[in-house]
Design a protein around this motif. Structure first.
Motif, PDB file in Angstrom:
ATOM      1  N   ILE A  12      33.011  40.112  45.284  1.00 32.68           N
ATOM      2  CA  ILE A  12      33.486  40.216  46.659  1.00 32.68           C
ATOM      3  C   ILE A  12      33.317  38.845  47.299  1.00 32.68           C
ATOM      4  O   ILE A  12      32.247  38.243  47.202  1.00 32.68           O
ATOM      5  N   CYS A  13      34.369  38.358  47.911  1.00 38.97           N
ATOM      6  CA  CYS A  13      34.272  37.025  48.511  1.00 38.97           C
ATOM      7  C   CYS A  13      34.969  37.014  49.869  1.00 38.97           C
ATOM      8  O   CYS A  13      35.729  37.920  50.202  1.00 38.97           O
ATOM      9  N   LYS A  14      34.689  35.981  50.611  1.00 37.48           N
ATOM     10  CA  LYS A  14      35.312  35.817  51.928  1.00 37.48           C
ATOM     11  C   LYS A  14      36.651  35.103  51.772  1.00 37.48           C
ATOM     12  O   LYS A  14      36.856  34.293  50.861  1.00 37.48           O
ATOM     13  N   SER A  15      37.522  35.387  52.669  1.00 40.98           N
ATOM     14  CA  SER A  15      38.828  34.749  52.668  1.00 40.98           C
ATOM     15  C   SER A  15      38.685  33.236  52.776  1.00 40.98           C
ATOM     16  O   SER A  15      37.869  32.737  53.545  1.00 40.98           O
ATOM     17  N   VAL A  19      37.126  31.684  43.658  1.00 39.92           N
ATOM     18  CA  VAL A  19      36.395  32.547  42.728  1.00 39.92           C
ATOM     19  C   VAL A  19      36.802  32.198  41.303  1.00 39.92           C
ATOM     20  O   VAL A  19      37.994  32.080  41.004  1.00 39.92           O
ATOM     21  N   LYS A  20      35.807  32.052  40.437  1.00 39.90           N
ATOM     22  CA  LYS A  20      36.080  31.745  39.033  1.00 39.90           C
ATOM     23  C   LYS A  20      35.761  32.953  38.167  1.00 39.90           C
ATOM     24  O   LYS A  20      34.693  33.554  38.282  1.00 39.90           O
ATOM     25  N   ILE A  21      36.692  33.278  37.281  1.00 40.03           N
ATOM     26  CA  ILE A  21      36.513  34.389  36.346  1.00 40.03           C
ATOM     27  C   ILE A  21      36.551  33.828  34.931  1.00 40.03           C
ATOM     28  O   ILE A  21      37.434  33.035  34.586  1.00 40.03           O
ATOM     29  N   GLU A  22      35.581  34.235  34.121  1.00 41.62           N
ATOM     30  CA  GLU A  22      35.503  33.744  32.740  1.00 41.62           C
ATOM     31  C   GLU A  22      35.948  34.810  31.744  1.00 41.62           C
ATOM     32  O   GLU A  22      35.649  35.995  31.909  1.00 41.62           O
ATOM     33  N   CYS A  23      36.625  34.358  30.719  1.00 43.07           N
ATOM     34  CA  CYS A  23      37.058  35.237  29.634  1.00 43.07           C
ATOM     35  C   CYS A  23      36.609  34.604  28.320  1.00 43.07           C
ATOM     36  O   CYS A  23      36.941  33.450  28.044  1.00 43.07           O
ATOM     37  N   ARG A  24      35.855  35.368  27.535  1.00 37.91           N
ATOM     38  CA  ARG A  24      35.332  34.844  26.269  1.00 37.91           C
ATOM     39  C   ARG A  24      35.692  35.736  25.096  1.00 37.91           C
ATOM     40  O   ARG A  24      35.600  36.963  25.187  1.00 37.91           O
ATOM     41  N   LYS A  66      47.351  27.876  42.888  1.00 36.84           N
ATOM     42  CA  LYS A  66      46.469  28.902  43.451  1.00 36.84           C
ATOM     43  C   LYS A  66      45.632  29.558  42.347  1.00 36.84           C
ATOM     44  O   LYS A  66      44.471  29.876  42.562  1.00 36.84           O
ATOM     45  N   PHE A  67      46.225  29.742  41.220  1.00 35.66           N
ATOM     46  CA  PHE A  67      45.537  30.361  40.085  1.00 35.66           C
ATOM     47  C   PHE A  67      45.351  29.301  38.995  1.00 35.66           C
ATOM     48  O   PHE A  67      46.202  29.114  38.143  1.00 35.66           O
ATOM     49  N   THR A  80      40.554  30.507  38.028  1.00 34.80           N
ATOM     50  CA  THR A  80      39.990  30.277  39.347  1.00 34.80           C
ATOM     51  C   THR A  80      41.028  30.624  40.399  1.00 34.80           C
ATOM     52  O   THR A  80      42.119  30.047  40.408  1.00 34.80           O
ATOM     53  N   VAL A  81      40.668  31.578  41.244  1.00 32.00           N
ATOM     54  CA  VAL A  81      41.530  31.941  42.356  1.00 32.00           C
ATOM     55  C   VAL A  81      41.106  31.067  43.532  1.00 32.00           C
ATOM     56  O   VAL A  81      39.990  31.207  44.050  1.00 32.00           O
ATOM     57  N   THR A  82      41.945  30.154  43.925  1.00 35.84           N
ATOM     58  CA  THR A  82      41.580  29.214  44.979  1.00 35.84           C
ATOM     59  C   THR A  82      42.042  29.725  46.344  1.00 35.84           C
ATOM     60  O   THR A  82      43.062  30.413  46.450  1.00 35.84           O
ATOM     61  N   SER A  83      41.256  29.409  47.363  1.00 36.81           N
ATOM     62  CA  SER A  83      41.570  29.808  48.734  1.00 36.81           C
ATOM     63  C   SER A  83      42.041  31.264  48.761  1.00 36.81           C
ATOM     64  O   SER A  83      43.165  31.571  49.171  1.00 36.81           O
TER      65      SER A  83
END
Lengths: 113, 113
Positions: A12-15, A19-24, A66-67, A80-83
């Motif tokens: 959960i993040c603020k507008s 946010v970074k998501i890792e896939c391994r 953005k992505f 990474t989902v930016t802004s």
């Protein structure tokens, strides 16, 4: 079988934040990984193909600025989902092919407030 | 590109009945057809797949048939159980390097006890 992990499982993040998501891939190497987005009760929408050592390939309509996708090693790809904005809230799933089969990560539930 | 149509979008059956989900594809070059089961909030799991050189494949209560001429393939689940309740996705892909599957829209299967 092949195992793909994803971290975090939820965030959960603020507008406006990123946010970074890792896939391994845990027990195999993957020169290519795929990132999908899934809205409730809908199918998997391919966002981009992550290529180890080179630039990602984005599907039409997906903003590459953005992505941000980085595939720095044969077992790790990051999204990474930016802004981030509330409309970015979704379920993000990665996958990696092993032989001819796609193995999916457990997904990341992103909620942007 | 490939286009995959899946029907029905929702399927409700009584425990013990059979369930059939149908998909059509557009690209005659597609040669690999996996089926995935996705439970709520979880990753898609491969349940069965078929290649274009085979017309039918069976694994216990699950079977898949492929008609290359008509470009359609179907998933058959016999003796359904409540734990079969989930969303099922068909996919079609061409093995070109690391293949990218095109997914159908999904079928929500509900098995009533």
């Amino acid at each position: 079988g092949a195992v793909v992990s994803q971290h975090p499982s939820w965030v959960i993040c603020k507008s406006g934040t990123s946010v970074k998501i890792e896939c391994r891939s845990l027990d195999f190497q993957a020169t290519t990984m795929f990132w999908y987005r899934q809205f409730p009760k809908q199918s998997l929408m391919l966002m981009a193909t992550s290529n180890e050592g080179s630039k990602a390939t984005y599907e039409q309509g997906v903003e590459k600025d953005k992505f941000l996708i980085n595939h720095a090693s044969l077992t790790l790809s990051t999204l990474t989902v930016t802004s981030a904005h509330p409309e970015d809230s979704s379920f993000y799933i990665c996958s990696a092919p092993y032989t001819d089969t796609q193995y999916f990560g457990p997904g990341t539930r992103l909620t942007v407030l | 590109g490939e286009n995959v149509e899946q029907h029905p979008s929702t399927l409700s059956v009584q425990e013990g009945d059979s369930a059939v989900i149908k998909c059509t594809y557009s690209d005659s070059a597609s040669n690999y057809f996996p089926w995935y089961k996705q439970e709520l909030g979880k990753r898609p799991q491969l349940i069965i797949d078929i290649r274009s050189n085979v017309g039918e494949k069976k694994d216990q209560r699950i079977a898949v048939t492929l008609n290359k001429t008509a470009k359609h393939f179907s998933l058959h689940i016999t003796e359904t159980q409540p734990e079969d309740s989930a969303v099922y996705f068909c996919a079609a892909s061409i093995r070109v390097g690391s293949y990218i599957p095109t997914f159908g829209r999904g079928t929500s299967l509900i098995v009533h006890p």
